[in-house]
Scaffold this active site. Structure first.
Site, PDB file in Angstrom:
ATOM      1  N   ARG A 154       0.927  -1.166   0.072  1.00 55.76           N
ATOM      2  CA  ARG A 154       0.078  -0.003  -0.075  1.00 55.76           C
ATOM      3  C   ARG A 154       0.876   1.281  -0.113  1.00 55.76           C
ATOM      4  O   ARG A 154       1.799   1.518   1.019  1.00 55.76           O
ATOM      5  CB  ARG A 154      -0.846   0.070   1.339  1.00 55.76           C
ATOM      6  CG  ARG A 154      -2.191   0.588   1.219  1.00 55.76           C
ATOM      7  CD  ARG A 154      -3.071   0.332   2.135  1.00 55.76           C
ATOM      8  NE  ARG A 154      -2.396   0.723   3.687  1.00 55.76           N
ATOM      9  CZ  ARG A 154      -3.221   1.133   4.738  1.00 55.76           C
ATOM     10  NH1 ARG A 154      -4.502   1.429   4.464  1.00 55.76           N
ATOM     11  NH2 ARG A 154      -2.890   1.550   5.689  1.00 55.76           N
ATOM     12  N   ASP A 253       4.872  -5.074   9.881  1.00 55.64           N
ATOM     13  CA  ASP A 253       6.057  -4.536  10.783  1.00 55.64           C
ATOM     14  C   ASP A 253       6.072  -5.214  12.018  1.00 55.64           C
ATOM     15  O   ASP A 253       7.235  -5.531  12.522  1.00 55.64           O
ATOM     16  CB  ASP A 253       6.045  -3.097  11.072  1.00 55.64           C
ATOM     17  CG  ASP A 253       6.548  -2.189   9.744  1.00 55.64           C
ATOM     18  OD1 ASP A 253       7.061  -2.525   8.980  1.00 55.64           O
ATOM     19  OD2 ASP A 253       6.118  -1.019   9.929  1.00 55.64           O
TER      20      ASP A 253
HETATM   21  C1  PRP Z   1      -1.141  -4.089   4.770  1.00 59.40           C
HETATM   22  C2  PRP Z   1      -1.760  -5.273   4.853  1.00 59.40           C
HETATM   23  C3  PRP Z   1      -2.797  -5.242   3.715  1.00 59.40           C
HETATM   24  C4  PRP Z   1      -3.011  -4.083   3.394  1.00 59.40           C
HETATM   25  C5  PRP Z   1      -4.229  -3.510   3.771  1.00 59.40           C
HETATM   26  O1  PRP Z   1       0.108  -4.245   3.998  1.00 59.40           O
HETATM   27  O2  PRP Z   1      -1.206  -6.333   5.256  1.00 59.40           O
HETATM   28  O3  PRP Z   1      -2.136  -5.972   2.751  1.00 59.40           O
HETATM   29  O4  PRP Z   1      -2.078  -3.295   4.271  1.00 59.40           O
HETATM   30  O5  PRP Z   1      -4.665  -2.341   3.541  1.00 59.40           O
HETATM   31  P1  PRP Z   1      -5.789  -1.750   2.418  1.00 59.40           P
HETATM   32  O6  PRP Z   1      -7.035  -2.590   2.827  1.00 59.40           O
HETATM   33  O7  PRP Z   1      -5.858  -0.232   2.795  1.00 59.40           O
HETATM   34  O8  PRP Z   1      -5.002  -2.139   1.154  1.00 59.40           O
HETATM   35  P2  PRP Z   1       1.131  -3.180   3.667  1.00 59.40           P
HETATM   36  O9  PRP Z   1       0.596  -2.342   2.187  1.00 59.40           O
HETATM   37  O10 PRP Z   1       1.460  -2.262   4.758  1.00 59.40           O
HETATM   38  O11 PRP Z   1       2.475  -4.201   2.928  1.00 59.40           O
HETATM   39  P3  PRP Z   1       3.167  -5.102   3.861  1.00 59.40           P
HETATM   40  O12 PRP Z   1       2.500  -6.410   4.112  1.00 59.40           O
HETATM   41  O13 PRP Z   1       4.487  -5.435   3.111  1.00 59.40           O
HETATM   42  O14 PRP Z   1       3.687  -4.440   5.286  1.00 59.40           O
HETATM   43  N1  URA Z   2      -2.420  -2.309   6.929  1.00 63.12           N
HETATM   44  C1  URA Z   2      -1.788  -2.766   8.381  1.00 63.12           C
HETATM   45  O1  URA Z   2      -0.723  -3.334   8.624  1.00 63.12           O
HETATM   46  N2  URA Z   2      -2.524  -2.266   9.405  1.00 63.12           N
HETATM   47  C2  URA Z   2      -3.396  -1.426   9.247  1.00 63.12           C
HETATM   48  O2  URA Z   2      -4.180  -1.105  10.364  1.00 63.12           O
HETATM   49  C3  URA Z   2      -3.962  -1.181   8.068  1.00 63.12           C
HETATM   50  C4  URA Z   2      -3.333  -1.452   6.952  1.00 63.12           C
END
Ligand code: PRP
Ligand code: URA
Length: 259
Positions: A154, A253
């Protein structure tokens, strides 16, 4: 008593009318929603029958573990174990309707009738990265499942999903897919992941997450009403940065210790 053909018109809350044919309603079918003041000849909306989507899993063990996940003091090692355990418990529920076929088995004493899960192998599709945390727990229950991957993150400024990797097994049309991501926030990532799977031929898709926000559920249902959503918690709202409240913070994270 209205006749079977006559529509019912009923006000729900302040601004929505539900119009249904009683006969259709008896079949859980034919519900049509109109906003107050709309021209009902022109503004037919979604006629999908009301069903319980998302499914929120209320099992005490799941709820207990989700509370521990939320705790900011939970260290990475425990957080990872909890995600793994919740995913395994969710898989038990998510597989409850898998089709079975008859088979025979040789016991030490005689031949016996049995059953086995029918069809091509199930595919787990974690959305990278945080979805990876849910894979092993489900594989412990379904070791023969295949694992595809969808790379999406995201963008922190726009909150739009950015696509960077896609790999799934062949024969997508005959397989069941479980898309895995701990968080359903705005829904952007989930909608993009399911669209990508459908473009690749997938037809039977479920979405499993740990914490969902109402906005994400609405977005996923609107874009893909055929995809059942299963979550361990349905939270209150999103903050201005698109984080779920109360939520658990950034799942990736916290899983990988990258904060
Ligand atoms: C987080 C989570 C989802 C997304 C959800 O991933 O694991 O994939 O955000 O948010 P949304 O519904 O608004 O799209 P992130 O983009 O932080 O990537 P990561 O898993 O690599 O940390
Ligand atoms: N992605 C996350 O990891 N946490 C949130 O709360 C929203 C998007």
């Amino acid at each position: 008593m209205p006749s079977a053909a006559a529509p019912l018109v009923e006000q729900v809350g302040d601004c929505i009318l539900v119009v249904a044919s009683p006969a259709a309603q008896a079949n859980n079918d034919g519900l049509v929603f109109f906003h107050r003041g709309e021209d009902t000849r022109l503004s037919r909306m979604n006629t999908t029958p009301a069903r319980s989507n998302p499914t929120v899993l209320r099992h005490p063990l799941i709820q207990h573990k989700v509370t521990m996940l939320r705790d900011r003091a939970t260290p990475t090692k425990i957080f990872k174990e909890l995600v793994d355990e919740i995913a395994m418990l969710m898989a038990y529920e998510a597989t409850a309707a898998l089709p079975l076929e008859p088979c025979e088995v040789e016991t030490p004493l005689e031949r016996a009738a049995g059953v086995r899960v029918a069809g091509k192998k199930l595919v787990l599709v974690p959305i990278l990265r945080a979805g990876l945390g849910m894979v092993e727990g489900i594989l412990r229950l379904i070791p023969s499942a295949r694992v595809g991957h969808i790379g999406l993150y995201r963008d922190h400024a726009t909150l739009q999903p950015v696509d960077y990797y896609f790999k799934i097994p062949g024969g997508a049309a005959e397989r069941e897919f479980f898309v895995l991501d701990p968080m359903l926030a705005t829904g952007g990532s989930a909608v993009a992941a399911v669209s990508r799977l459908k473009d690749a031929g997938a037809r039977k898709i479920r979405f499993l997450c740990l914490v969902a926000a109402p906005a994400g559920v609405a977005a996923l249902q609107a874009a893909h009403p055929d995809v059942p959503i299963m979550t361990a918690a349905l939270d209150r709202e999103l903050d201005a940065q698109g984080y779920i409240l109360p939520g658990l913070g950034d799942a990736g994270d916290r899983l990988f210790g990258t904060r």
